[in-house]
Design a protein around this motif. Structure first.
Motif, PDB file in Angstrom:
ATOM      1  N   ILE A  48      65.302  40.830  89.485  1.00 28.15           N
ATOM      2  CA  ILE A  48      65.075  41.193  90.888  1.00 28.15           C
ATOM      3  C   ILE A  48      66.374  41.678  91.512  1.00 28.15           C
ATOM      4  CG2 ILE A  48      64.533  40.242  93.174  1.00 28.15           C
ATOM      5  CD1 ILE A  48      62.475  38.433  91.726  1.00 28.15           C
ATOM      6  N   ALA A  49      67.470  40.999  91.204  1.00 29.67           N
ATOM      7  CA  ALA A  49      68.772  41.402  91.751  1.00 29.67           C
ATOM      8  C   ALA A  49      69.139  42.810  91.296  1.00 29.67           C
ATOM      9  CB  ALA A  49      69.851  40.407  91.322  1.00 29.67           C
ATOM     10  N   ALA A  69      71.450  41.334  96.479  1.00 27.77           N
ATOM     11  CA  ALA A  69      71.414  41.232  95.018  1.00 27.77           C
ATOM     12  C   ALA A  69      72.237  40.036  94.542  1.00 27.77           C
ATOM     13  CB  ALA A  69      71.931  42.519  94.384  1.00 27.77           C
ATOM     14  N   THR A  70      73.392  39.818  95.163  1.00 32.19           N
ATOM     15  CA  THR A  70      74.245  38.688  94.798  1.00 32.19           C
ATOM     16  C   THR A  70      73.563  37.365  95.125  1.00 32.19           C
ATOM     17  OG1 THR A  70      76.193  40.055  95.177  1.00 32.19           O
ATOM     18  CG2 THR A  70      76.539  37.675  95.095  1.00 32.19           C
ATOM     19  N   ALA A  71      72.807  37.322  96.202  1.00 35.35           N
ATOM     20  CA  ALA A  71      72.068  36.101  96.536  1.00 35.35           C
ATOM     21  C   ALA A  71      71.056  35.769  95.437  1.00 35.35           C
ATOM     22  CB  ALA A  71      71.364  36.253  97.881  1.00 35.35           C
ATOM     23  N   PHE A  72      70.357  36.782  94.939  1.00 35.57           N
ATOM     24  CA  PHE A  72      69.418  36.543  93.837  1.00 35.57           C
ATOM     25  C   PHE A  72      70.157  36.106  92.564  1.00 35.57           C
ATOM     26  CE2 PHE A  72      66.322  38.933  96.377  1.00 35.57           C
ATOM     27  CZ  PHE A  72      65.201  38.141  96.194  1.00 35.57           C
ATOM     28  N   PHE A  78      71.992  29.038  89.837  1.00 29.95           N
ATOM     29  CA  PHE A  78      71.563  27.689  90.211  1.00 29.95           C
ATOM     30  C   PHE A  78      70.409  27.217  89.328  1.00 29.95           C
ATOM     31  CE2 PHE A  78      68.731  24.908  92.623  1.00 29.95           C
ATOM     32  CZ  PHE A  78      69.600  23.854  92.882  1.00 29.95           C
ATOM     33  N   ILE A  79      69.463  28.101  89.071  1.00 29.19           N
ATOM     34  CA  ILE A  79      68.324  27.756  88.218  1.00 29.19           C
ATOM     35  C   ILE A  79      68.796  27.420  86.806  1.00 29.19           C
ATOM     36  CG2 ILE A  79      66.278  28.705  87.073  1.00 29.19           C
ATOM     37  CD1 ILE A  79      65.708  30.219  89.710  1.00 29.19           C
ATOM     38  N   PHE A  80      69.691  28.239  86.250  1.00 35.18           N
ATOM     39  CA  PHE A  80      70.190  27.988  84.898  1.00 35.18           C
ATOM     40  C   PHE A  80      70.861  26.622  84.802  1.00 35.18           C
ATOM     41  CE2 PHE A  80      70.851  32.837  84.564  1.00 35.18           C
ATOM     42  CZ  PHE A  80      69.559  33.026  84.111  1.00 35.18           C
TER      43      PHE A  80
END
Length: 131
Positions: A48-49, A69-72, A78-80
């Motif tokens: 998405i980013a 894009a950086t936020a995504f 964070f998810i990783f």
């Protein structure tokens, strides 16, 4: 003639232990699938980013599309890392019996490699993709 009571109890105990061991193996495999699912979710966030940055490159000021894009990418990192932490915590508490489980060190290596690649991608978006 029936087997003695102690022999029947030992057989039942053995069957119960087998069922418990198999259930623990299934739990280990389920957590591995969950870890893989979270990694896929993180990779979707990276996608998405990249798509957002590519589609909205013409937006002025350009830093807005880069920031989104950086936020995504931050969400992906964070998810990783949270998937790795959760999976390794759970895997340390479980013991496999008849299945070969993914070792926590490999989960950590994979999660940190993906996080590093995501950070590098963020750097590329900000530094190398100048107009």
């Amino acid at each position: 003639m029936r087997a003695p009571m102690s022999a029947r109890m030992n057989e039942r105990t053995g069957l119960a232990e087998d069922r418990t061991n198999l259930a623990e193996d299934r739990t280990v495999l389920a957590h591995e699938r969950s870890f893989a699912g979270w990694l896929r979710t993180g990779m979707a966030s990276v996608g998405i980013a990249l798509g957002f940055n590519a589609l909205f490159r013409a937006v002025e000021p350009q830093w807005v599309s880069k920031l989104i894009a950086t936020a995504f990418l931050g969400v992906a990192a964070f998810i990783f890392l949270s998937a790795e932490r959760r999976a390794c915590t759970i895997m340390d508490r479980l013991e496999t019996h008849k299945v070969a489980a993914l070792k926590p060190v490999r989960m950590r290596l994979l999660a940190w490699t993906l996080t590093g690649a995501t950070a590098a991608l963020a750097a590329v978006i900000w530094i190398l993709l100048e107009p």
